[in-house]
Design an enzyme around this catalytic site. Structure first.
Site, PDB file in Angstrom:
ATOM      1  CE1 TYR A 144     -18.631  45.220 -18.144  1.00  0.00           C
ATOM      2  CE2 TYR A 144     -18.362  45.426 -20.521  1.00  0.00           C
ATOM      3  CZ  TYR A 144     -19.161  45.487 -19.393  1.00  0.00           C
ATOM      4  OH  TYR A 144     -20.491  45.811 -19.525  1.00  0.00           O
ATOM      5  CG  ASP A 239     -14.975  38.730 -23.953  1.00  0.00           C
ATOM      6  OD1 ASP A 239     -15.236  39.054 -25.134  1.00  0.00           O
ATOM      7  OD2 ASP A 239     -15.519  39.258 -22.958  1.00  0.00           O
ATOM      8  CE  LYS A 267     -17.074  46.863 -27.171  1.00  0.00           C
ATOM      9  NZ  LYS A 267     -16.686  46.135 -25.984  1.00  0.00           N
TER      10      LYS A 267
HETATM   11  C1  LIG Z   1     -17.657  45.530 -24.865  1.00  0.00           C
HETATM   12  C2  LIG Z   1     -17.286  44.221 -24.285  1.00  0.00           C
HETATM   13  C3  LIG Z   1     -18.250  43.288 -23.867  1.00  0.00           C
HETATM   14  C4  LIG Z   1     -19.706  43.620 -23.817  1.00  0.00           C
HETATM   15  O1  LIG Z   1     -20.245  43.870 -25.065  1.00  0.00           O
HETATM   16  P1  LIG Z   1     -21.608  44.708 -25.180  1.00  0.00           P
HETATM   17  O2  LIG Z   1     -21.927  44.666 -26.629  1.00  0.00           O
HETATM   18  O3  LIG Z   1     -21.304  46.072 -24.644  1.00  0.00           O
HETATM   19  O4  LIG Z   1     -22.620  44.014 -24.351  1.00  0.00           O
HETATM   20  C5  LIG Z   1     -17.823  42.043 -23.472  1.00  0.00           C
HETATM   21  N1  LIG Z   1     -16.518  41.716 -23.469  1.00  0.00           N
HETATM   22  C6  LIG Z   1     -15.561  42.587 -23.852  1.00  0.00           C
HETATM   23  C7  LIG Z   1     -14.135  42.164 -23.856  1.00  0.00           C
HETATM   24  C8  LIG Z   1     -15.918  43.869 -24.247  1.00  0.00           C
HETATM   25  O5  LIG Z   1     -14.958  44.747 -24.577  1.00  0.00           O
END
Ligand SMILES: *Cc1c(COP(=O)(O)O)cnc(C)c1O
Length: 423
Positions: A144, A239, A267
């Site tokens: 994701y 990511d 995060k």
């Molecule tokens: C949570 C997440 C996102 C998206 O971040 P948001 O702050 O919710 O937009 C993107 N990549 C990864 C790997 C994530 O866990």
């Protein structure tokens, strides 16, 4: 268990919010029960409006590596608030943050702050395309990367080289530039590089997948991605929105010793406030406006309060030399309890303070094996824990997060509940 007030709020919430929530997983739909409405949280405990005080393994989906309401972070925020909430002009703390990222994250020389992980990834991909002057990207099934249009794409059922949209409202044309490969499957990546030779701008990957449950990269997989992107003039983007500052101060790239070209963060970097960041090598990041032709902006980017919370959090992590060892030990305690109690009925994946319990007997190495899990069994497990004040993710396909605030006493309590579930 009393959830009367949560149930009342949920009914009220559903009238004016989609599904009663501002982000889908909070609705508890995949486990079929009423979401808890939260009143407050402190340390490793989260308390709902009915007064149930639960041991929290969601940790706001990752940001809470220090637990909730760490006094040092709160102080930094309060002090920053006194000087005003936002100016839309540069501040000193933004430089401190960029300097800290350059110091801590191996791939980052230059970075830009944004307000969410979604925004960080969306922007990094734009930069990768601008830098390489190519359009296509490769992502992995089950990873994701936020909810931007071009990333809500999954593998088509026919062949790995076709992809289909994963959400309504996204023009079909978007999917044609997003190619989907199979996590931990080198051949699926080679095939795409062969078929789209000279067209691929970047490969984006969660270096540890944590959004199909936690799935570790197999030995050599990240090195393989490093090599094939370099060989083909494509960029490698990690990511690290979840893994950044969680597996190590320098994230998964430090943990595994593989340096990507670009990195996205979110995060933990916000310390509980809305922050994301993307960064990378200088020659790539100089493409970003106003230095270069790739446009990207934000009214609240580098917001003084959010930056203060993030900086305080990162500095605490940096100064606490053995925090990552302690986090890993705490997580191991839970893992061992599950392994010994479950007698092979579940499969756990764990790295650092990230863990998942999959209700499957298969080893989980990719999307297909992750989705072999029995989600009804997970829902039963979830409810059993919730009724005993253990708050874990309301979905089989999310990670269990352990924080520095988890006390031995609360970990042992959790182990006892888990043992009694499997007992
Ligand atoms: C949570 C997440 C996102 C998206 O971040 P948001 O702050 O919710 O937009 C993107 N990549 C990864 C790997 C994530 O866990």
């Amino acid at each position: 268990m009393n959830d009367k007030l949560s149930a009342e709020l949920y009914e009220r919430a559903k009238k004016h919010l989609p599904g009663g929530v501002n982000s889908p997983v909070r609705s508890f739909r995949s486990v079929g029960c009423t979401p808890r409405f939260i009143a407050k949280a402190k340390g490793d405990r989260i308390t709902d409006v009915d007064g149930n005080e639960m041991i929290d393994y969601v940790c706001s989906w990752g940001p809470g590596i220090l637990g909730s309401a760490d006094i040092r972070v709160l102080e930094a925020v309060k002090t920053a608030c006194d000087d005003g909430l936002t100016y839309g002009a540069p501040t000193k703390r933004e430089i401190e943050m960029a300097e800290l990222l350059a110091e801590l994250v191996p791939s980052i020389e230059i970075s830009r702050l944004v307000s969410s992980g979604t925004e960080a990834v969306m922007s990094a991909i734009r930069v990768a395309r601008g830098y390489t002057k190519r359009d296509k990207i490769i992502k992995f099934q089950g990873c994701y990367h936020g909810h931007s249009d071009g990333l809500l794409v999954k593998a088509g059922s026919a062949a790995l080289t076709t992809s289909v949209l994963d959400s309504a409202g996204v023009p079909a044309d978007y999917s044609k530039h997003t190619l989907v490969a199979d996590y931990n499957n080198e051949e699926s990546v080679e095939k795409l590089f062969k078929e789209y030779a000279g067209e691929i701008a970047a490969v984006i990957v969660e270096p540890v997948a944590a959004n199909m449950g936690v799935v570790l990269p197999k030995d050599g997989f990240l090195q393989f991605l490093r090599d094939i992107t370099t060989k083909n003039g494509a960029l490698l983007i990690f990511d690290e929105v979840i893994t950044g500052f969680r597996l190590a101060l320098g994230g998964a790239q430090e943990y595994f010793g593989i340096t990507p070209d670009m990195t996205t963060l979110g995060k933990i970097i916000g310390g509980g406030m809305p922050v994301g960041a993307y960064g990378g090598r200088e020659d790539i990041m100089r493409c970003v406006s106003p230095d270069g032709p790739v446009y990207q902006a934000g009214t609240l980017s580098g917001n003084p309060i959010a930056t203060a919370a993030g900086l305080a959090t990162l500095n605490i992590l940096k100064e606490d030399r053995d925090i990552y060892k302690r986090l890993e030990k705490k997580t191991e305690v839970l893992d061992e309890a599950i392994k010994s109690a479950s007698g092979g009925r579940v499969h756990t994946n764990r790295v650092g303070s990230l863990m998942s319990v999959f209700f499957t007997k298969e080893a989980v190495t990719n999307f297909e094996s992750a989705t072999s899990s029995d989600t009804e069994e997970y829902a039963k497990y979830f409810k059993y824990l919730l009724e005993r004040d253990i708050y874990v993710a309301p979905s089989q396909f999310e990670a269990m997060f352990v924080s520095n605030a988890h006390s031995d006493e609360d970990l042992n309590k959790t182990c006892d509940v888990i043992k009694s579930y499997f007992g």
